[in-house]
Design a protein around this motif. Structure first.
Motif, mmCIF file in Angstrom:
data_model
loop_
_atom_site.group_PDB
_atom_site.id
_atom_site.type_symbol
_atom_site.label_atom_id
_atom_site.label_comp_id
_atom_site.label_asym_id
_atom_site.label_seq_id
_atom_site.Cartn_x
_atom_site.Cartn_y
_atom_site.Cartn_z
ATOM 1 N N UNK A 169 -7.218 -47.210 -17.785
ATOM 2 C CA UNK A 169 -5.802 -46.851 -17.778
ATOM 3 C C UNK A 169 -5.373 -46.446 -16.374
ATOM 4 N N UNK A 170 -4.812 -47.384 -15.665
ATOM 5 C CA UNK A 170 -4.264 -47.075 -14.355
ATOM 6 C C UNK A 170 -2.821 -46.637 -14.525
ATOM 7 N N UNK A 171 -2.245 -46.133 -13.467
ATOM 8 C CA UNK A 171 -0.849 -45.710 -13.512
ATOM 9 C C UNK A 171 0.060 -46.900 -13.832
ATOM 10 N N UNK A 172 -0.279 -48.061 -13.282
ATOM 11 C CA UNK A 172 0.505 -49.267 -13.535
ATOM 12 C C UNK A 172 0.473 -49.697 -14.996
ATOM 13 N N UNK A 173 -0.678 -49.562 -15.629
ATOM 14 C CA UNK A 173 -0.801 -49.931 -17.047
ATOM 15 C C UNK A 173 0.051 -49.007 -17.906
ATOM 16 N N UNK A 174 0.013 -47.723 -17.611
ATOM 17 C CA UNK A 174 0.805 -46.755 -18.380
ATOM 18 C C UNK A 174 2.298 -47.022 -18.177
ATOM 19 N N UNK A 175 2.705 -47.285 -16.932
ATOM 20 C CA UNK A 175 4.115 -47.570 -16.655
ATOM 21 C C UNK A 175 4.578 -48.839 -17.372
ATOM 22 N N UNK A 176 3.759 -49.886 -17.331
ATOM 23 C CA UNK A 176 4.123 -51.136 -18.000
ATOM 24 C C UNK A 176 4.190 -50.944 -19.512
ATOM 25 N N UNK A 177 3.300 -50.142 -20.061
ATOM 26 C CA UNK A 177 3.330 -49.855 -21.493
ATOM 27 C C UNK A 177 4.601 -49.096 -21.858
ATOM 28 N N UNK A 178 4.984 -48.126 -21.039
ATOM 29 C CA UNK A 178 6.222 -47.377 -21.293
ATOM 30 C C UNK A 178 7.440 -48.301 -21.228
ATOM 31 N N UNK A 179 7.472 -49.203 -20.245
ATOM 32 C CA UNK A 179 8.577 -50.136 -20.122
ATOM 33 C C UNK A 179 8.647 -51.034 -21.349
ATOM 34 N N UNK A 180 7.493 -51.552 -21.784
ATOM 35 C CA UNK A 180 7.455 -52.426 -22.951
ATOM 36 C C UNK A 180 7.874 -51.684 -24.216
ATOM 37 N N UNK A 181 7.440 -50.444 -24.368
ATOM 38 C CA UNK A 181 7.831 -49.656 -25.537
ATOM 39 C C UNK A 181 9.329 -49.360 -25.523
ATOM 40 N N UNK A 182 9.879 -49.071 -24.365
ATOM 41 C CA UNK A 182 11.322 -48.818 -24.272
ATOM 42 C C UNK A 182 12.120 -50.069 -24.621
ATOM 43 N N UNK A 183 11.609 -51.233 -24.233
ATOM 44 C CA UNK A 183 12.309 -52.486 -24.525
ATOM 45 C C UNK A 183 12.109 -52.943 -25.966
ATOM 46 N N UNK A 184 10.864 -52.908 -26.434
ATOM 47 C CA UNK A 184 10.511 -53.559 -27.701
ATOM 48 C C UNK A 184 10.208 -52.606 -28.859
ATOM 49 N N UNK A 185 9.914 -51.364 -28.584
ATOM 50 C CA UNK A 185 9.581 -50.324 -29.573
ATOM 51 C C UNK A 185 8.234 -50.535 -30.255
ATOM 52 N N UNK A 186 7.919 -51.739 -30.650
ATOM 53 C CA UNK A 186 6.662 -52.047 -31.327
ATOM 54 C C UNK A 186 5.961 -53.129 -30.516
ATOM 55 N N UNK A 187 4.758 -52.801 -29.979
ATOM 56 C CA UNK A 187 4.054 -53.760 -29.128
ATOM 57 C C UNK A 187 2.577 -53.817 -29.471
ATOM 58 N N UNK A 188 1.949 -54.913 -29.042
ATOM 59 C CA UNK A 188 0.504 -55.033 -29.121
ATOM 60 C C UNK A 188 -0.071 -54.851 -27.727
ATOM 61 N N UNK A 189 -1.196 -54.135 -27.656
ATOM 62 C CA UNK A 189 -1.914 -53.926 -26.401
ATOM 63 C C UNK A 189 -3.329 -54.437 -26.603
ATOM 64 N N UNK A 190 -3.784 -55.295 -25.685
ATOM 65 C CA UNK A 190 -5.146 -55.832 -25.767
ATOM 66 C C UNK A 190 -6.054 -55.019 -24.854
ATOM 67 N N UNK A 191 -7.182 -54.596 -25.392
ATOM 68 C CA UNK A 191 -8.175 -53.835 -24.644
ATOM 69 C C UNK A 191 -9.386 -54.732 -24.433
ATOM 70 N N UNK A 192 -9.549 -55.234 -23.208
ATOM 71 C CA UNK A 192 -10.660 -56.135 -22.880
ATOM 72 C C UNK A 192 -11.879 -55.311 -22.469
#
Length: 102
Positions: free
Chosen positions: A29-52
């Motif tokens: 979990x980098x700062x960029x990943x958290x920021x992108x997740x927040x942006x996606x949640x604000x836009x879409x509310x329900x998202x899938x996140x893949x953990x490789x």
């Protein structure tokens, strides 16, 4: 936010057709990943996140960290995919996965 079983079931049915929009890889979990997740949640509310991440325990720990960092709710995990939800303050009807499906 406390979600009841019926609401989670509805969200799982919506999430079935979604593709992951965020990917967490070896760097965790980098700062960029958290920021992108927040942006996606604000836009879409329900998202899938893949953990490789191969290690199951490490993957579960990263999911917990992401949920607390974004203040979101876990709906479901299947394998390396987590379905997460955070209600938007002002949902956009063209972007929200919840509003587009109803």
């Amino acid at each position: 936010m406390s979600l009841n079983a019926a609401k989670k079931k509805h969200f799982r049915s919506i999430g079935h057709n979604l593709n992951p929009v965020v990917m967490v890889a070896d760097k965790g979990l980098t700062e960029g990943v958290v920021e992108e997740t927040m942006r996606a949640l604000n836009d879409h509310e329900l998202i899938k996140v893949k953990f490789a991440i191969g290690d199951r325990d490490a993957r579960q720990q990263l999911i917990s960290q992401l949920l607390s960092a974004t203040n979101s709710d876990l709906i479901q995990t299947i394998g390396k995919i987590a379905l997460i939800f955070k209600p938007a303050k002002k949902p956009n009807p063209t972007l929200s996965n919840l509003l587009r499906v109803q």
